[in-house]
Write an enzyme that holds these catalytic residues in place. Sequence first.
Site, PDB file in Angstrom:
ATOM      1  CG  ASP A   2       2.264  -0.313   1.875  1.00 25.50           C
ATOM      2  OD1 ASP A   2       3.075   0.275   1.141  1.00 25.50           O
ATOM      3  OD2 ASP A   2       2.592  -1.016   2.849  1.00 25.50           O
ATOM      4  CD  GLU A  40       2.982   3.161   4.098  1.00 28.05           C
ATOM      5  OE1 GLU A  40       2.383   3.265   5.158  1.00 28.05           O
ATOM      6  OE2 GLU A  40       4.219   3.094   4.021  1.00 28.05           O
TER       7      GLU A  40
END
Length: 420
Positions: free
Chosen positions: A42, A136
């Site tokens: 992420d 992500e």
Amino acid sequence: MPALCRHCLKSFDEAPKRCPACGKARIVAHPELFDLPIAHIDCDSFYASVEKRDNPELSSQAVIVGGGTRGVVTTCCYIARISGVRSAMPMFQARKLCPDAVIIKPRMEHYASVSREIRAKMVELTPLIEPLSLDEAFLDLGGTERLHHAPPALLMARLAREIETEIGVSASVGLSHNKFLAKIASDLDKPRGFSVIGRGDTEEFLRDKPVSILWGVGAATRSALGRAGIRTLADIRRAGLSRMEDRFGASGRRLFELASGQDARRVSPDSPMKSVSNETTFNTDIADREALMGKLWHLAEKVSARMKARDLAGRTVTLKLKKADFATVTRQTRLEEPSQLADTLYRAGETLFDKLPKGQAYRLIGIGFSDLTAADGRDPAGDLLDPYAGKRATAERAKDAIRARFGADAIRNGRGWDGE
Ligand SMILES: [Mg+2]
């Protein structure tokens, strides 16, 4: 205990305080470090980081990306977070908390192109990539060790290092034995984090966590659980599977499994997606149209980012609302042309909303695309069938310029802080 230097990628059997090879203190150590296959990566405040990368003058300043069609914060950098700014916050509130912040309108197409560069690096590691948004993704690196002559932990540390040095934004990694825990892990040590939750420490890690850490537990589920005296994951486990099922049905089973650290979902790169939607439940019911539209815009941006991450376009827009008495209202419309744009999604949702009875209080709002097709070849930058899109963008830029000179209160159309 097995350890790895995240700076020079040397690995060790015994964790040193500093890396004897490069002298850095970026050591990650865990008994299962080289045995765990599921990663979640992420990027750290991605949109703001891309803006800082592109304009180094911003590096030491508070940066808020947001505004857009509605005045809410899309992303903010860590400097702005210190002042209390958070994503989805109305822009006037963010400006009050952090008056010196530089405010930048989101450049989604640009972020999508940086995202594609990052994705290309992931593809070199494994075909099992499941993107969740532009910045992500889950990666299943099980069985890749023979191919790469390196364990998943090292591959992920190298990926994070490359994203930072070659693309110029930082990322945080979570490594574990399933998706649920890998996603939690990536959030533990942000920014530039690398966290590991092993099989051996899963139970201890989860024990005292609040139920809100579980996927799909928003305000409504949390208060339903609270009424049953359940606040932590330990409470769920104490309640037991059968009581959880009796009380909450299939989702009770799911909550019990997650609370026990079990999650059998695979990392699925091409799970056929039928729809992409996001919804949010409020702490207190909202009747104010402007407040609801602010929430709707933020959800539209999230949905759009997921669509772009998967290169999808959708033809049908669904607006979902839940009334104070829990009755669900859904309305659908079909677009002239498939789209993946937040602006198009938001405007379709707003039109559907305005056909509903006025003044209703709602506890939930959601929006999504369905009737999905591959977006390839479609110009993501503009809606050709919306002749006013360009005019709106020009008007918005003009307003932004006046706001920049005279402050956020300079423009009000008699409808509060973000009249259009
Ligand atoms: Mg992120």
